[in-house]
Each structure stands twice: as C-alpha cells, then as structure tokens.
Design a protein around this motif. Sequence first.
Motif, PDB file in Angstrom:
ATOM      1  N   UNK A   1      -4.110  -7.292   7.668  1.00 37.85           N
ATOM      2  CA  UNK A   1      -2.653  -7.453   7.683  1.00 37.85           C
ATOM      3  C   UNK A   1      -2.071  -6.965   9.001  1.00 37.85           C
ATOM      4  N   UNK A   2      -2.548  -5.802   9.456  1.00 48.12           N
ATOM      5  CA  UNK A   2      -2.070  -5.251  10.724  1.00 48.12           C
ATOM      6  C   UNK A   2      -2.425  -6.183  11.880  1.00 48.12           C
ATOM      7  N   UNK A   3      -3.642  -6.702  11.886  1.00 47.10           N
ATOM      8  CA  UNK A   3      -4.054  -7.610  12.955  1.00 47.10           C
ATOM      9  C   UNK A   3      -3.251  -8.913  12.917  1.00 47.10           C
TER      10      UNK A   3
ATOM     11  N   UNK B   1     -15.351 -11.006  18.408  1.00 47.68           N
ATOM     12  CA  UNK B   1     -14.553 -10.081  17.606  1.00 47.68           C
ATOM     13  C   UNK B   1     -15.250  -9.862  16.270  1.00 47.68           C
ATOM     14  N   UNK B   2     -15.206  -8.655  15.833  1.00 44.06           N
ATOM     15  CA  UNK B   2     -15.840  -8.310  14.558  1.00 44.06           C
ATOM     16  C   UNK B   2     -14.920  -8.712  13.406  1.00 44.06           C
ATOM     17  N   UNK B   3     -15.481  -9.208  12.321  1.00 42.35           N
ATOM     18  CA  UNK B   3     -14.638  -9.561  11.171  1.00 42.35           C
ATOM     19  C   UNK B   3     -14.047  -8.312  10.520  1.00 42.35           C
ATOM     20  N   UNK B   4     -12.877  -8.487   9.930  1.00 38.93           N
ATOM     21  CA  UNK B   4     -12.244  -7.364   9.240  1.00 38.93           C
ATOM     22  C   UNK B   4     -12.644  -7.397   7.775  1.00 38.93           C
ATOM     23  N   UNK B   5     -12.921  -6.230   7.240  1.00 39.08           N
ATOM     24  CA  UNK B   5     -13.312  -6.117   5.833  1.00 39.08           C
ATOM     25  C   UNK B   5     -12.247  -5.412   5.011  1.00 39.08           C
ATOM     26  N   UNK B   6     -11.281  -4.828   5.684  1.00 40.92           N
ATOM     27  CA  UNK B   6     -10.220  -4.088   5.023  1.00 40.92           C
ATOM     28  C   UNK B   6      -8.943  -4.936   5.048  1.00 40.92           C
TER      29      UNK B   6
ATOM     30  N   UNK C   1       2.375 -11.301  28.294  1.00 39.85           N
ATOM     31  CA  UNK C   1       0.990 -11.741  28.359  1.00 39.85           C
ATOM     32  C   UNK C   1       0.036 -10.534  28.406  1.00 39.85           C
ATOM     33  N   UNK C   2       0.446  -9.458  29.059  1.00 45.95           N
ATOM     34  CA  UNK C   2      -0.423  -8.269  29.121  1.00 45.95           C
ATOM     35  C   UNK C   2      -0.557  -7.633  27.742  1.00 45.95           C
ATOM     36  N   UNK C   3       0.435  -7.809  26.882  1.00 45.64           N
ATOM     37  CA  UNK C   3       0.317  -7.269  25.535  1.00 45.64           C
ATOM     38  C   UNK C   3      -0.747  -8.005  24.734  1.00 45.64           C
ATOM     39  N   UNK C   4      -0.955  -9.274  25.038  1.00 41.00           N
ATOM     40  CA  UNK C   4      -1.954 -10.063  24.308  1.00 41.00           C
ATOM     41  C   UNK C   4      -3.342  -9.807  24.865  1.00 41.00           C
ATOM     42  N   UNK C   5      -3.472  -9.773  26.181  1.00 45.54           N
ATOM     43  CA  UNK C   5      -4.793  -9.637  26.790  1.00 45.54           C
ATOM     44  C   UNK C   5      -5.263  -8.189  26.872  1.00 45.54           C
TER      45      UNK C   5
END
Length: 92
Positions: free
Chosen positions: A20-22, A10-15, A87-91
């Motif tokens: 917050x959304x993640x 996963x790419x790091x967030x810079x914003x 579980x499908x929402x997470x994966x």
Amino acid sequence: MSEPDREPTEKPTHDSAEATHEGQWMARNWLAIAAVSILGLLLLTVGMLQATGLVSVFAPVADTETQQWGAFAVLALGWVLLAGWSWSAVTG
C-alpha cells in the motif's frame, strides 16, 4: 543474444502495508510528473502565442518585449527546476 537478468530489479512485496505504501508513493510521484508535463505544455503554448504576437500575457508586469521574454524565461526556469525536482523524487 544476451541472457536476461537472473535477479529481479525489485523485490516483490509480501506485506500488504508495504504494498500500500509503495502504491501510494508511485501514484504521488507519477502524478507530480503528470502535473509538470501539463504545466510544460501550457508554458509551451503561452510561449508560442507570445512569439507570434497573438497575446501579450506578461504586458501587465513588463513594458517592453525584452522584459516580457525575461518574465517568460523566469517561468521556464521555474518549470525546469520543478521538473528536475519531481523527476529526482522518482529516480532517487
């Protein structure tokens, strides 16, 4: 010995808004999985009590033992569908 991945998964967030959304997304989905787990344990407990004859939870809605187990099976199927959805929402 295998070589570790060179690229992060996963790419790091810079914003900060994206972070917050993640964070909110992760909290909501993992809370849903926790709720499904708790409901599953409760359903397992009721099933075990029903199997030993200590309680007859479904007696008001079902007269025979077969109907009571049918009502339990419907609840178990609903739990499986809810677990799959959460579980499908997470994966996904």
